[in-house]
Design a protein around this motif. Structure first.
Motif, PDB file in Angstrom:
ATOM      1  N   GLU A  30       0.827  -1.208   0.000  1.00 41.06           N
ATOM      2  CA  GLU A  30       0.000   0.000   0.000  1.00 41.06           C
ATOM      3  C   GLU A  30       0.867   1.267   0.000  1.00 41.06           C
ATOM      4  O   GLU A  30       0.521   2.256  -0.648  1.00 41.06           O
ATOM      5  N   VAL A  31       1.984   1.238   0.704  1.00 42.27           N
ATOM      6  CA  VAL A  31       2.899   2.382   0.703  1.00 42.27           C
ATOM      7  C   VAL A  31       3.453   2.597  -0.704  1.00 42.27           C
ATOM      8  O   VAL A  31       3.474   3.722  -1.217  1.00 42.27           O
ATOM      9  N   LYS A  33       2.113   1.602  -3.492  1.00 43.18           N
ATOM     10  CA  LYS A  33       0.991   2.033  -4.345  1.00 43.18           C
ATOM     11  C   LYS A  33       0.771   3.537  -4.210  1.00 43.18           C
ATOM     12  O   LYS A  33       0.550   4.240  -5.205  1.00 43.18           O
ATOM     13  N   GLY A  34       0.807   4.048  -3.002  1.00 44.83           N
ATOM     14  CA  GLY A  34       0.627   5.479  -2.786  1.00 44.83           C
ATOM     15  C   GLY A  34       1.687   6.311  -3.497  1.00 44.83           C
ATOM     16  O   GLY A  34       1.383   7.347  -4.102  1.00 44.83           O
ATOM     17  N   ILE A  37       0.989   6.183  -7.300  1.00 41.71           N
ATOM     18  CA  ILE A  37      -0.098   7.083  -7.700  1.00 41.71           C
ATOM     19  C   ILE A  37       0.442   8.512  -7.833  1.00 41.71           C
ATOM     20  O   ILE A  37       0.109   9.229  -8.774  1.00 41.71           O
ATOM     21  N   GLY A  38       1.284   8.899  -6.901  1.00 41.46           N
ATOM     22  CA  GLY A  38       1.878  10.230  -6.964  1.00 41.46           C
ATOM     23  C   GLY A  38       2.800  10.431  -8.152  1.00 41.46           C
ATOM     24  O   GLY A  38       2.912  11.539  -8.677  1.00 41.46           O
ATOM     25  N   LYS A  53      -3.488   6.412 -13.678  1.00 39.93           N
ATOM     26  CA  LYS A  53      -3.301   6.781 -12.277  1.00 39.93           C
ATOM     27  C   LYS A  53      -4.329   6.096 -11.371  1.00 39.93           C
ATOM     28  O   LYS A  53      -4.020   5.728 -10.243  1.00 39.93           O
ATOM     29  N   TRP A  56      -4.168   1.567 -10.183  1.00 34.02           N
ATOM     30  CA  TRP A  56      -3.256   0.861  -9.281  1.00 34.02           C
ATOM     31  C   TRP A  56      -4.049   0.050  -8.271  1.00 34.02           C
ATOM     32  O   TRP A  56      -5.048   0.504  -7.740  1.00 34.02           O
ATOM     33  N   THR A  58      -3.494  -3.300  -5.063  1.00 31.76           N
ATOM     34  CA  THR A  58      -2.589  -4.131  -4.267  1.00 31.76           C
ATOM     35  C   THR A  58      -3.288  -5.421  -3.872  1.00 31.76           C
ATOM     36  O   THR A  58      -4.505  -5.520  -3.884  1.00 31.76           O
ATOM     37  N   GLY A 105       9.317   4.024  -2.047  1.00 33.95           N
ATOM     38  CA  GLY A 105       8.459   3.443  -1.017  1.00 33.95           C
ATOM     39  C   GLY A 105       9.205   2.521  -0.079  1.00 33.95           C
ATOM     40  O   GLY A 105       8.871   2.419   1.097  1.00 33.95           O
TER      41      GLY A 105
END
Length: 109
Positions: A30-31, A33-34, A37-38, A53, A56, A58, A105
């Motif tokens: 999840e980290v 993935k975040g 996205i950015g 965007k 994504w 997980t 990440g």
């Protein structure tokens, strides 16, 4: 007196498949993935701006890895052109979004 420790492979395998280990792999995914996205590029001139965007996702499993003996977390992009964004084409340069997200990440864990 020195302490003695005997390793049991079965116990290590059980530890690598524990629900807590699977939850930690999902948290790390999840980290990443975040961050992905950015980093994801958005082309306002495309027919579906922001689709890459928003694609994504997980997942995690307790039976992953080469031998299917450990918990793993997965980060993937489900858009059909994700590989072209990641690796580029003859006309479009590679963005390496997932590679950079995993590098960044991994440091933010």
């Amino acid at each position: 007196m020195a302490a003695r420790f005997k390793v049991k492979r079965k116990g290590i395998g059980q530890m690598l498949r524990m629900p807590g280990m699977q939850a930690e792999m999902l948290r790390r995914a999840e980290v990443i993935k975040g961050v992905a996205i950015g980093l994801s590029p958005v082309d306002p001139n495309s027919p579906h701006p922001g689709h890459y965007k928003a694609s994504w996702e997980t997942d995690s499993t307790s039976r992953g890895g080469r031998r299917r003996d450990r918990a793993v977390g997965y980060v993937r992009n489900t858009s059909y052109y994700a590989r072209w964004v990641e690796y580029g084409t003859e006309k479009v340069p590679a963005h390496h979004v997932l590679l950079r997200a995993a590098q960044i990440g991994g440091r933010n864990q």
